[in-house]
Motif scaffolding. Structure first.
Motif, short mmCIF file in Angstrom:
data_model
loop_
_atom_site.label_atom_id
_atom_site.label_comp_id
_atom_site.label_asym_id
_atom_site.label_seq_id
_atom_site.Cartn_x
_atom_site.Cartn_y
_atom_site.Cartn_z
N ASP A 1 0.82 -1.22 0.00
CA ASP A 1 0.00 0.00 0.00
C ASP A 1 0.85 1.27 0.00
O ASP A 1 0.33 2.39 0.01
N GLY A 2 2.19 1.11 0.00
CA GLY A 2 3.08 2.25 -0.08
C GLY A 2 3.25 3.03 1.21
O GLY A 2 3.96 4.04 1.23
N ARG A 3 2.64 2.60 2.30
CA ARG A 3 2.67 3.36 3.55
C ARG A 3 3.94 3.16 4.35
O ARG A 3 4.34 4.04 5.12
N LEU A 4 4.59 2.00 4.18
CA LEU A 4 5.71 1.64 5.06
C LEU A 4 6.94 1.23 4.26
O LEU A 4 6.83 0.63 3.18
N LEU A 5 8.10 1.52 4.83
CA LEU A 5 9.37 1.11 4.26
C LEU A 5 10.14 0.35 5.33
O LEU A 5 10.32 0.84 6.44
N CYS A 6 10.59 -0.86 5.00
CA CYS A 6 11.38 -1.66 5.95
C CYS A 6 12.85 -1.65 5.52
O CYS A 6 13.18 -1.95 4.36
N ILE A 7 13.70 -1.27 6.46
CA ILE A 7 15.15 -1.25 6.23
C ILE A 7 15.81 -2.15 7.28
O ILE A 7 15.77 -1.84 8.47
N PHE B 1 18.22 -5.46 13.10
CA PHE B 1 16.99 -4.75 13.45
C PHE B 1 16.07 -4.69 12.23
O PHE B 1 16.52 -4.40 11.12
N LEU B 2 14.81 -4.97 12.47
CA LEU B 2 13.77 -4.73 11.47
C LEU B 2 13.27 -3.31 11.72
O LEU B 2 12.53 -3.06 12.67
N ARG B 3 13.70 -2.37 10.90
CA ARG B 3 13.33 -0.96 11.08
C ARG B 3 12.26 -0.59 10.06
O ARG B 3 12.46 -0.74 8.86
N VAL B 4 11.13 -0.12 10.56
CA VAL B 4 10.02 0.25 9.70
C VAL B 4 9.76 1.74 9.82
O VAL B 4 9.65 2.28 10.93
N TYR B 5 9.67 2.41 8.66
CA TYR B 5 9.50 3.86 8.61
C TYR B 5 8.18 4.22 7.91
O TYR B 5 7.79 3.56 6.94
N ASP B 6 7.55 5.24 8.41
CA ASP B 6 6.36 5.81 7.75
C ASP B 6 6.84 6.59 6.52
O ASP B 6 7.67 7.48 6.64
N THR B 7 6.32 6.24 5.33
CA THR B 7 6.82 6.86 4.11
C THR B 7 6.34 8.31 3.93
O THR B 7 6.86 9.03 3.07
N GLN C 1 10.69 -8.53 3.53
CA GLN C 1 9.56 -8.34 2.61
C GLN C 1 8.26 -8.29 3.40
O GLN C 1 7.95 -9.23 4.15
N PHE C 2 7.50 -7.22 3.21
CA PHE C 2 6.16 -7.15 3.77
C PHE C 2 5.25 -8.15 3.06
O PHE C 2 5.38 -8.36 1.84
N SER C 3 4.30 -8.70 3.78
CA SER C 3 3.24 -9.47 3.13
C SER C 3 2.47 -8.54 2.20
O SER C 3 2.20 -7.39 2.55
N PRO C 4 2.09 -9.01 1.02
CA PRO C 4 1.32 -8.17 0.09
C PRO C 4 -0.07 -7.80 0.60
O PRO C 4 -0.68 -6.86 0.10
N ILE C 5 -0.54 -8.52 1.65
CA ILE C 5 -1.90 -8.27 2.13
C ILE C 5 -1.97 -7.91 3.61
O ILE C 5 -3.04 -7.60 4.12
N ASN C 6 -0.82 -7.92 4.30
CA ASN C 6 -0.83 -7.64 5.74
C ASN C 6 0.50 -7.04 6.15
O ASN C 6 1.51 -7.73 6.24
N ASN C 7 0.49 -5.73 6.43
CA ASN C 7 1.74 -5.04 6.78
C ASN C 7 2.34 -5.49 8.10
O ASN C 7 3.48 -5.15 8.42
N ASN C 8 1.58 -6.24 8.90
CA ASN C 8 2.09 -6.73 10.18
C ASN C 8 2.99 -7.95 10.02
O ASN C 8 3.66 -8.36 10.97
N LEU C 9 2.99 -8.54 8.84
CA LEU C 9 3.80 -9.73 8.59
C LEU C 9 5.03 -9.35 7.77
O LEU C 9 4.91 -8.86 6.64
N ILE C 10 6.20 -9.58 8.34
CA ILE C 10 7.45 -9.29 7.64
C ILE C 10 8.26 -10.58 7.52
O ILE C 10 8.67 -11.18 8.52
#
Length: 453
Positions: free
Chosen positions: A195-201, A235-241, A261-270
């Motif tokens: 959904d473009g809302r989050l970036l995981c680094i 660290f799984l670092r997640v940023y608000d885009t 990798q984020f799940s394509p259907i659930n941002n809570n699953l990495i």
């Protein structure tokens, strides 16, 4: 009388000695029988294990769809390549290609209109390559992170690292600094949520890669061993885009994480990995579900920690995870598992298909690969690395019936001499073409091959 007593003593000792010899003979015979039975048991176990591995799956090959690839990037004087395969390199219209080029003397991000051929430079990096996973000889905390680029194909936004800065650029070349990742950390491949809302680094304590020391290549020490012995962390670092705010910093002790990798259907699953592990058969694939870390492969049903497991990736529908590898002293395989750890299916490949490669998802049940498959006339073909895949193949898999159809599309012709020459094939959004990187004509370029119906 003393003679009789002496004789009696000697006779008793001789009888005792005889009994001991008989006892030892019987013991040796019993031990021999035991070892013979043990060998038979081990053979039976190995056969049973192989039966579980084979699972009676069927592999079909269709060689009627081979086609000639054509260049999707045209500048023959530069090295140009796709992004890493965990991110698409195509915008959602399948018309615009995002790629890396060194035409400016430094790696930079470009966009190409595949219909008109018009190109635009999106970044203006002049500081070389950022030191990170895969690019070990890069500049510490300076330069473009070649491993860091991932795109939001719907909004047309490209995320990347420039030194320690987290950057985003749109298709017109307008850049914005989202923030900075912490000092003392080394990075790897990033990922944007669907959904473009989050970036995981993913980041790792810099000691894992010798910090700000300039290296000549991959370190000569075992990185995973160092991380575990010195209790380093990733660290799984997640940023608000939108705001650039770090909204998650999940520490994973004793792990070197390089793929997220984020799940394509659930941002809570990495989905994430442990890199370069000796026991990748069980320790490679993990899932963070927002509450706990789930290990996705175990040693049941013929699987072993000594298996090689790699390149985990979500199905496009988010219902399962695809992965592949080699069984210990056995064939190569492709696997699928549900995010909760259930529903595992692993399909073994023909024993001679041992070449290294990757498997990238298309629509559900469709994959593209640059590995494993071989043909008898592959030997002696130009640019043959001898160890890596020579073909770009389409796979159609029925997981429930354990059936695979392999459709060789073209030889990739790449040398595989470095990470950048890995083909890393992808399928476009409409599943009509496959794209891959190759140095088949000398310099690296992006190639396209049509997928016929």
């Amino acid at each position: 009388m003393r003679k009789i007593e002496l004789w009696s003593t000697i006779t008793t000792e001789l009888k005792s000695e005889s009994i001991n010899h008989k006892f030892l003979f019987k013991m040796k015979k019993s031990v021999s029988v035991f070892f013979v039975l043990l060998v038979f048991c081990l053979i039976a176990f190995a056969q049973q294990k192989q039966e579980k591995i084979n699972q009676e799956n069927k592999t079909a090959i269709d060689t009627t769809h081979e086609a000639a690839p054509h260049r999707a990037t045209e500048l023959s004087s530069a090295n140009e390549q796709l992004l890493y395969f965990t991110s698409t390199s195509l915008l959602s219209d399948d018309r615009h290609l995002i790629f890396l080029s060194d035409r400016t003397g430094n790696p930079n991000i470009f966009m190409r209109d595949l219909k008109t051929g018009k190109e635009r430079q999106l970044t203006d990096n002049k500081e070389g390559v950022l030191k990170s996973y895969v690019y070990f000889d890069g500049n510490p905390y300076k330069g473009l992170g070649k491993a860091s680029i991932s795109i939001d194909p719907v909004k047309g936004l490209v995320y990347y690292l420039q030194g320690r800065q987290i950057m985003v650029v749109d298709t017109s070349g307008v850049k914005r600094v989202l923030g900075e990742y912490p000092a003392g950390q080394m990075t790897a491949f990033t990922h944007v949520s669907a959904d473009g809302r989050l970036l995981c680094i993913p980041t790792t304590d810099e000691r894992a890669l010798d910090g700000d020391k300039i290296l000549k290549g991959k370190p000569d020490y075992d990185i995973d061993k160092r991380v575990r012995a010195e209790n380093l962390s990733s660290f799984l670092r997640v940023y608000d885009t939108q705001t650039g705010k770090e909204i998650l910093s999940e520490r994973v002790e004793g792990a070197w994480i390089t793929h997220v990798q984020f799940s394509p259907i659930n941002n809570n699953l990495i989905l994430y990995n442990h890199e370069y592990t000796a026991d990748s058969g069980t320790r490679r694939m993990w899932l963070w579900n927002g509450k706990k870390h789930l290990q996705l492969r175990d040693e049941n049903d013929g699987r072993s920690r000594n298996d090689w497991t790699c390149h985990e990736m979500w199905q496009r529908d988010g219902k399962a995870i695809i992965y592949h590898g080699n069984y210990d002293k056995g064939p190569s395989y492709i696997g699928r598992i549900n995010p909760d750890g259930t529903g595992r299916v692993e399909l073994s490949l023909p024993s001679e298909w041992k070449r290294y490669g990757h498997f990238t998802v298309g629509d559900t049940g469709i994959l593209v690969s640059d590995g494993c498959y071989t043909q008898p006339d592959d030997i002696g073909y130009p640019n043959d690395s001898k160890w890596a895949g020579m073909w770009i193949c389409l796979l159609i898999i029925n997981w429930e019936q354990k059936q695979m159809q392999w459709i060789p599309l073209c030889r990739n012709g790449s040398s595989w001499r470095s990470q950048d020459e890995h083909p890393h094939p992808i399928i476009n959004h409409s599943s009509t073409s496959a794209f891959f990187t190759s140095d088949r004509d000398g310099k690296r370029a992006v190639y396209q091959v049509t997928i016929s119906k």
